[in-house]
Scaffold this active site. Structure first.
Site, PDB file in Angstrom:
ATOM      1  CB  CYS A   2      -0.892   0.013   1.250  1.00  0.00           C
ATOM      2  SG  CYS A   2      -1.848  -1.507   1.456  1.00  0.00           S
ATOM      3  CG  LEU A  45      -2.213  -4.095  -4.130  1.00  0.00           C
ATOM      4  CD1 LEU A  45      -3.031  -3.825  -5.389  1.00  0.00           C
ATOM      5  CD2 LEU A  45      -0.745  -4.282  -4.489  1.00  0.00           C
ATOM      6  CD  GLU A  71       1.018  -8.685   2.372  1.00  0.00           C
ATOM      7  OE1 GLU A  71       0.349  -9.079   3.354  1.00  0.00           O
ATOM      8  OE2 GLU A  71       0.499  -8.184   1.361  1.00  0.00           O
TER       9      GLU A  71
END
Length: 493
Positions: A2, A45, A71
Site C-alpha cells: 500500500c 492494494l 505483509e
C-alpha cells in the site's frame, strides 16, 4: 502492499495532496482519519482479507489507529496465541500490530516477520517502524508545521528540505525519537560442512517461499531465466498447481529464451512482453518519476522491470522474484576478484545493508507503479542470518570456479542443467536493454552539453547519467532531492 501517509502536528496542510500522490500504490481504495493533532492516510492494494481489511484499523481499548504497507507473514501464529485476549475485527495481517503493541510496546517490531513500514497513532502517542532490511520504503520530513511520514519521496517533497529516508531496522516513538531495534547478529562459528549447508539452503529457502505465498489473491513469479528467479519459480510450483510466470525483453534476448525453457520444464502459465527501443525511451520519464533516482547502474534494469510489472499486473496482484541472491552468495562479477573470505564477507554485509535504497527501491517503486506487490524470498530474515553463518571461503569464486556454487548445487535437481549452470547475466544485459539507453545518451547529448553540465556542477559523471538527471530534475527540482538518491559506489565490471 500500500501507500501510507502520517502527519503529526498542530497544522497539517497538504495531507490530502500527499495521499493522492501515492494513489498508484493502492488502487483498491483510499481512506484516512484526521484528528486534531494528527492524520493518517492509506491507499490500499487489497491482498489479505480483501473485503474486510480496509485501513486505518482501530482498537477501542488503546484508542490506537494503525496503517501499514507490506505483509506480516507470522500474523496468523500471533492471532492463534492471542485469541481470547483480543477481539479481532478483521482477518487483516495489519490488525495484529494493535494487540502486539499493547503487549510488547516498542519491542513489538522484533516480534514480527515480514516486510513492512507502519504507523500507530492516538491522541497521546505515535509509533512508526520499518522492517529490518528496508524491503518496504518509508521517508520522513520535519518542519515548523510538524513531522511527516510517507511511503515515497514525492509525497513529502513540498514539506521542507529536511526529508530523510527512515532507516531500516529502526522505530520512532513520539517520546523516544528514532531508535534502532535490529542489526545482524555476530557470527562466532561459521558453517563449514557443505552437505549441512546445502540442506539448510534448501530448507530455508523453501520455507521462505511458502511464507510468501500467503495471499487471498493470485500470486505469480518474475522469471528471467536466470538461476535465482528459476529457483524461486521451481519452489513455488511445488506448492501451487497453477503458477503464472512473467518475462520481458527484446525479441531475441537471451533471457526470454531461457525463461521459456524453465517455464516449459516447470509447467507454468507463461507470459512474455516483447518491447522495442522506442518503447523503452517513451517510458523512461515515467520510470524515473516512480523510481525517484537517476542512477544509471539501476535505471538500465528499471525500464524492463517497469514493463514486466505492467505485464504481470494484468494477471496477478502479487509476484515473487529472485532479488538479493547475489548479495547473499557473492554473485556479482566484480566479487570474483576477491580471494579472502573475511574481506568478501564484509563486502556482502555492506551490500545487504545497502539494498534498501538501491535494488529494493527499484523493485518496490516499479512494481507499485502498477499496483503490484513484489515479495523477496531471499530476504527472509531467518534465511539471511543463516546465509551469513556460511563459511565465506565457500562463496569465493576461486573455490569452485563459478559464482554461487552452493546455491547452484543445492537446487541442481530442481531445474534443467543448462539453467542451473548458466553463466550469470545481469537483468539489463539478459533482457538486452543495457546498451540502448547508453547509445541514446551518446546520440542526443553533445560533448559541449556534457562539459557545460559538469562545469555547472551537475551531479553526473557520464552522458547517460546526464540524460537521466535532466528528467529527474523536472520531477524533483528541489536542490536537496539529489541527496536522497541511493547510489552504488563500487565499480561494476
Amino acid at each position: 502492499m500500500c501507500g501510507i501517509v502520517g502527519f503529526f502536528g498542530s497544522n497539517l496542510p497538504g495531507f490530502e495532496d500527499a495521499l493522492s500522490i501515492l494513489a498508484h500504490r493502492g488502487p483498491d481504495g483510499t481512506s484516512s482519519i484526521c484528528q486534531e493533532n494528527y492524520a493518517l492516510g492509506h491507499n490500499r492494494l487489497a491482498i489479505i482479507d480483501v473485503e474486510g481489511g480496509q485501513q486505518p484499523l482501530y482498537d477501542p481499548q488503546s484508542k490506537l489507529y494503525a496503517i501499514a504497507n507490506g505483509e506480516i507473514y507470522n500474523h496468523q501464529q500471533w492471532r492463534d496465541r492471542l485469541q481470547g485476549n483480543y477481539n479481532f475485527s478483521t482477518n487483516s495481517d495489519t490488525e495484529i500490530l494493535l494487540p502486539l503493541y499493547q503487549k510488547f510496546g516498542t519491542q513489538m517490531p522484533q516480534k514480527i516477520r515480514g516486510m513492512f513500514s507502519f504507523i500507530l497513532a492516538s491522541d497521546q502517542e505515535f509509533f512508526v517502524a520499518r522492517d529490518r532490511l528496508g524491503i518496504k520504503p518509508l521517508y520522513y520530513a520535519q518542519s515548523e508545521e510538524g513531522l511527516f511520514f510517507a511511503s515515497e519521496i514525492k509525497a513529502l517533497i513540498e514539506h521542507g528540505e529536511q526529508i530523510k529516508e527512515f532507516p531500516p531496522g529502526h522505530y520512532y516513538h513520539s517520546n523516544e525519537g528514532l531508535q534502532p531495534y535490529y542489526d545482524f547478529p555476530e557470527v562466532d562459528v561459521f558453517l563449514e560442512d557443505v552437505e549441512v549447508i546445502l540442506e539448510k539452503i534448501r530448507q530455508g529457502l523453501s520455507q521462505s517461499v511458502r511464507r510468501r505465498l500467503m495471499s487471498d489473491v493470485p500470486v505469480g513469479v518474475f522469471l528471467s531465466g536466470g538461476l535465482d528467479s528459476s529457483i524461486i519459480a521451481a519452489l513455488m510450483k511445488r506448492e501451487l498447481s497453477e503458477l503464472h510466470s512473467f518475462s520481458t525483453g527484446f525479441a531475441n534476448s537471451p533471457d526470454l529464451k531461457a525463461a521459456r525453457l524453465v517455464a516449459e520444464y516447470l509447467g507454468t502459465i507463461h507470459h512474455e512482453y516483447i518491447y522495442s527501443e522506442a518503447e523503452m525511451l517513451s517510458v523512461l520519464p515515467e520510470v524515473i518519476y516512480h523510481f525517484e533516482s537517476y542512477d544509471p547502474a539501476w535505471l538500465r534494469s528499471c525500464v524492463p522491470t517497469y514493463l514486466l510489472s505492467h505485464l504481470a499486473s494484468q494477471y496477478v496482484k502479487v509476484v515473487l522474484g529472485g532479488d538479493a541472491s547475489d548479495e547473499l552468495f557473492a554473485g556479482y562479477s566484480y566479487l570474483a576478484d576477491y580471494n579472502d573470505g573475511k574481506t568478501l564477507n564484509q563486502e556482502l554485509v555492506y551490500r545487504i545493508k545497502g539494498l534498501h535504497n538501491l535494488n529494493l527501491q527499484k523493485l518496490d517503486r516499479l512494481t507499485m507503479a502498477h499496483g503490484l506487490e513484489a515479495r523477496v524470498p531471499f530476504l527472509d530474515i531467518d534465511f539471511v542470518e543463516m546465509a551469513l553463518t556460511i563459511d565465506p571461503t565457500l562463496k569465493l569464486y576461486q573455490k569452485f570456479g563459478i559464482e554461487k556454487w552452493l546455491l547452484r548445487k543445492a537446487f541442481e535437481d530442481y531445474l534443467p542443467p543448462e539453467i542451473v549452470w548458466r553463466d550469470k547475466m545481469e537483468f539489463a544485459h539478459g533482457s538486452a536493454s543495457s546498451k540502448v539507453l547508453e547509445a541514446h545518451a551518446e546520440a542526443t547529448i553533445s560533448d559541449q552539453d556534457f562539459d557545460q553540465a559538469r562545469f555547472r556542477g551537475d551531479p553526473i559523471k557520464t552522458k547517460e547519467e546526464l540524460l537521466y538527471y535532466r528528467i529527474f530534475e523536472q520531477y524533483f527540482p528541489q536542490p536537496f532531492a539529489v541527496n536522497l538518491v541511493g547510489k552504488w559506489d563500487r565499480t561494476f565490471h
